[in-house]
Write an enzyme that holds these catalytic residues in place. Structure first.
Site, PDB file in Angstrom:
ATOM      1  N   ASN A   1       0.864  -1.186   0.000  1.00 15.57           N
ATOM      2  CA  ASN A   1       0.000   0.000   0.000  1.00 15.57           C
ATOM      3  C   ASN A   1       0.899   1.234   0.000  1.00 15.57           C
ATOM      4  O   ASN A   1       1.455   1.598   1.033  1.00 15.57           O
ATOM      5  CB  ASN A   1      -0.889  -0.040   1.254  1.00 15.57           C
ATOM      6  CG  ASN A   1      -1.682   1.241   1.436  1.00 15.57           C
ATOM      7  OD1 ASN A   1      -1.771   2.071   0.531  1.00 15.57           O
ATOM      8  ND2 ASN A   1      -2.256   1.411   2.623  1.00 15.57           N
ATOM      9  N   TRP A   2       1.036   1.852  -1.166  1.00 20.13           N
ATOM     10  CA  TRP A   2       1.952   2.998  -1.278  1.00 20.13           C
ATOM     11  C   TRP A   2       1.394   4.264  -0.646  1.00 20.13           C
ATOM     12  O   TRP A   2       2.109   5.258  -0.533  1.00 20.13           O
ATOM     13  CB  TRP A   2       2.259   3.275  -2.758  1.00 20.13           C
ATOM     14  CG  TRP A   2       3.024   2.193  -3.436  1.00 20.13           C
ATOM     15  CD1 TRP A   2       3.494   1.026  -2.884  1.00 20.13           C
ATOM     16  CD2 TRP A   2       3.422   2.165  -4.815  1.00 20.13           C
ATOM     17  NE1 TRP A   2       4.149   0.282  -3.846  1.00 20.13           N
ATOM     18  CE2 TRP A   2       4.116   0.963  -5.028  1.00 20.13           C
ATOM     19  CE3 TRP A   2       3.248   3.050  -5.887  1.00 20.13           C
ATOM     20  CZ2 TRP A   2       4.648   0.613  -6.277  1.00 20.13           C
ATOM     21  CZ3 TRP A   2       3.767   2.706  -7.121  1.00 20.13           C
ATOM     22  CH2 TRP A   2       4.463   1.497  -7.318  1.00 20.13           C
ATOM     23  N   LYS A   3       0.107   4.259  -0.332  1.00 20.17           N
ATOM     24  CA  LYS A   3      -0.545   5.476   0.195  1.00 20.17           C
ATOM     25  C   LYS A   3      -0.288   6.630  -0.781  1.00 20.17           C
ATOM     26  O   LYS A   3      -0.223   6.401  -1.992  1.00 20.17           O
ATOM     27  CB  LYS A   3      -0.066   5.759   1.616  1.00 20.17           C
ATOM     28  CG  LYS A   3      -0.171   4.504   2.500  1.00 20.17           C
ATOM     29  CD  LYS A   3       0.013   4.748   3.949  1.00 20.17           C
ATOM     30  CE  LYS A   3      -0.100   3.417   4.694  1.00 20.17           C
ATOM     31  NZ  LYS A   3      -0.090   3.567   6.139  1.00 20.17           N
TER      32      LYS A   3
ATOM     33  N   HIS B   1      -9.487   1.315   4.740  1.00 23.10           N
ATOM     34  CA  HIS B   1      -8.222   1.501   5.450  1.00 23.10           C
ATOM     35  C   HIS B   1      -8.452   2.462   6.622  1.00 23.10           C
ATOM     36  O   HIS B   1      -9.259   3.388   6.525  1.00 23.10           O
ATOM     37  CB  HIS B   1      -7.162   2.067   4.496  1.00 23.10           C
ATOM     38  CG  HIS B   1      -5.792   2.053   5.101  1.00 23.10           C
ATOM     39  ND1 HIS B   1      -5.381   3.032   5.978  1.00 23.10           N
ATOM     40  CD2 HIS B   1      -4.773   1.173   4.994  1.00 23.10           C
ATOM     41  CE1 HIS B   1      -4.150   2.744   6.375  1.00 23.10           C
ATOM     42  NE2 HIS B   1      -3.761   1.625   5.794  1.00 23.10           N
TER      43      HIS B   1
ATOM     44  N   GLU C   1      -6.894   4.895   7.635  1.00 20.86           N
ATOM     45  CA  GLU C   1      -6.725   6.319   7.314  1.00 20.86           C
ATOM     46  C   GLU C   1      -7.973   6.874   6.636  1.00 20.86           C
ATOM     47  O   GLU C   1      -8.320   8.050   6.819  1.00 20.86           O
ATOM     48  CB  GLU C   1      -5.468   6.499   6.444  1.00 20.86           C
ATOM     49  CG  GLU C   1      -4.203   6.304   7.287  1.00 20.86           C
ATOM     50  CD  GLU C   1      -3.015   5.725   6.539  1.00 20.86           C
ATOM     51  OE1 GLU C   1      -2.978   5.796   5.299  1.00 20.86           O
ATOM     52  OE2 GLU C   1      -2.113   5.183   7.215  1.00 20.86           O
TER      53      GLU C   1
ATOM     54  N   GLU D   1      -5.468  -4.811  10.526  1.00 19.26           N
ATOM     55  CA  GLU D   1      -4.446  -3.795  10.756  1.00 19.26           C
ATOM     56  C   GLU D   1      -4.746  -3.038  12.045  1.00 19.26           C
ATOM     57  O   GLU D   1      -5.568  -2.104  12.048  1.00 19.26           O
ATOM     58  CB  GLU D   1      -4.420  -2.797   9.594  1.00 19.26           C
ATOM     59  CG  GLU D   1      -4.051  -3.415   8.272  1.00 19.26           C
ATOM     60  CD  GLU D   1      -3.411  -2.390   7.346  1.00 19.26           C
ATOM     61  OE1 GLU D   1      -2.257  -2.611   6.946  1.00 19.26           O
ATOM     62  OE2 GLU D   1      -4.041  -1.364   7.054  1.00 19.26           O
TER      63      GLU D   1
ATOM     64  N   GLY E   1       2.411   2.292  10.821  1.00 23.05           N
ATOM     65  CA  GLY E   1       3.380   3.374  10.723  1.00 23.05           C
ATOM     66  C   GLY E   1       4.083   3.711  12.029  1.00 23.05           C
ATOM     67  O   GLY E   1       4.793   4.711  12.115  1.00 23.05           O
TER      68      GLY E   1
ATOM     69  N   SER F   1       3.403  -2.070  10.409  1.00 18.49           N
ATOM     70  CA  SER F   1       4.844  -2.136  10.662  1.00 18.49           C
ATOM     71  C   SER F   1       5.472  -3.480  10.276  1.00 18.49           C
ATOM     72  O   SER F   1       6.405  -3.950  10.927  1.00 18.49           O
ATOM     73  CB  SER F   1       5.156  -1.769  12.124  1.00 18.49           C
ATOM     74  OG  SER F   1       4.762  -0.425  12.383  1.00 18.49           O
TER      75      SER F   1
ATOM     76  N   GLY G   1       2.824  -1.041   4.362  1.00 13.22           N
ATOM     77  CA  GLY G   1       2.833   0.379   4.006  1.00 13.22           C
ATOM     78  C   GLY G   1       4.248   0.874   3.771  1.00 13.22           C
ATOM     79  O   GLY G   1       4.816   0.720   2.686  1.00 13.22           O
ATOM     80  N   GLY G   2       4.843   1.456   4.795  1.00 13.47           N
ATOM     81  CA  GLY G   2       6.167   2.085   4.677  1.00 13.47           C
ATOM     82  C   GLY G   2       7.203   1.200   3.987  1.00 13.47           C
ATOM     83  O   GLY G   2       7.919   1.663   3.081  1.00 13.47           O
TER      84      GLY G   2
HETATM   85  P1  PGA Z   1       2.822   0.355   7.723  1.00 11.42           P
HETATM   86  O1  PGA Z   1       1.352   0.614   7.086  1.00 11.42           O
HETATM   87  O2  PGA Z   1       3.338  -0.921   7.108  1.00 11.42           O
HETATM   88  O3  PGA Z   1       3.621   1.554   7.326  1.00 11.42           O
HETATM   89  O4  PGA Z   1       2.634   0.224   9.200  1.00 11.42           O
HETATM   90  C1  PGA Z   1       0.470  -0.443   6.869  1.00 11.42           C
HETATM   91  C2  PGA Z   1      -0.802   0.087   6.236  1.00 11.42           C
HETATM   92  O5  PGA Z   1      -1.247   1.197   6.587  1.00 11.42           O
HETATM   93  O6  PGA Z   1      -1.402  -0.584   5.372  1.00 11.42           O
END
Ligand code: PGA
Length: 261
Positions: free
Chosen positions: A10-12, A102, A104, A172, A178, A218, A239-240
């Protein structure tokens, strides 16, 4: 039943369409060098909407062993919804998946369980597999324990589905996203098992056995193996660490290092 693991990046809101082309090329090379096959572990990237056409063109022209998907979609199919993206558009760009709900989106765009369920139905209507995200905040964890909130969020979606409809679930925990502080493999297993039990209650044993449940929050190359050893964890939403080609490729190659952690 064996479930093919899915590693989803997930590149956001990162990487424009030019950067996405360079990234996908490097990722494909790295996986090819490692003799990676999607039959063993499926790998999918979720770029911003404006990258999708470029990523689709590259994957299809070069026949890359990768899937791509959107990060969200509208519950509507077309019409006066400025700024929204229809599931029909994602299907036209050969998106195999779309991330829905998600944390967010739930937090910053106030998406509730009813909207997440409507978006899930919209994705399925267009033949795009929803990756439905659920998870508790640190406050939820304190107040309700580990599984009550994610199970409740999933139940709202399952109520709208028929047993033969395919979804992917991503657990999640919001406190792990994050933060650098991942859940432990045992915590992830506990909630993923509860989510699978909820699928069985709502849609039956066959659907529960077939559905892939991912852990996210994470995830990195150094901790993926621990999650993948768990019975009910079928992959990861990353994500990251999905923004670093070498790191993401190493996560996708986890079968080579399961047993080393
Ligand atoms: P993260 O994000 O790996 O940076 O914790 C995961 C996500 O939001 O899908």
């Amino acid at each position: 039943m064996t479930r093919t693991p899915l590693i989803a990046g997930n590149w956001k809101m990162n990487l424009d369409h030019l950067q996405s082309i360079a990234f996908v090329q490097k990722l494909a090379w790295s996986l090819r060098d490692a003799k990676h096959s999607s039959a063993e572990v499926e790998v999918a990237v979720f770029p911003p909407f404006t990258d999708l056409r470029s990523v689709q063109t590259l994957i299809s022209a070069d026949k890359l062993d990768l899937a791509h998907g959107g990060q969200d979609l509208s519950a509507h199919d077309s019409g006066a919804y400025t700024g929204e993206i229809s599931g029909a558009f994602l299907a036209a760009l050969e998106c195999r998946y779309v991330i829905i709900g998600h944390s967010e989106r739930r937090q910053y765009h106030h998406e509730d369980d009813a909207l997440v369920a409507a978006k899930t139905v919209a994705a399925l209507r267009h033949g795009v597999t929803p990756v439905v995200c659920v998870g508790e905040t640190a406050e939820d964890l304190e107040a309700h324990g580990p599984s009550a909130v994610p199970v409740g969020q999933l139940a709202a979606v399952l109520a709208e589905l028929a047993p033969d409809q395919e979804i992917v679930v991503a657990y999640e925990p919001v406190w792990a996203i994050g933060s650098g502080q991942a859940a432990t493999p045992e915590q992830a297993q506990q909630v993923c098992a509860a989510l699978r039990a909820e699928i069985e209650t709502a849609l039956g044993a066959e659907a529960a056995q077939r559905t892939r449940i991912l852990y996210g929050g994470s995830v990195k190359a150094a901790n993926i193996a621990g999650f993948m050893k768990q019975k009910d964890v079928d992959g990861a939403l990353v994500g990251g660490a999905s923004l670093d080609v070498d790191e993401f490729s190493a996560i996708a190659r986890f079968p080579k290092h399961v047993g080393t952690v």
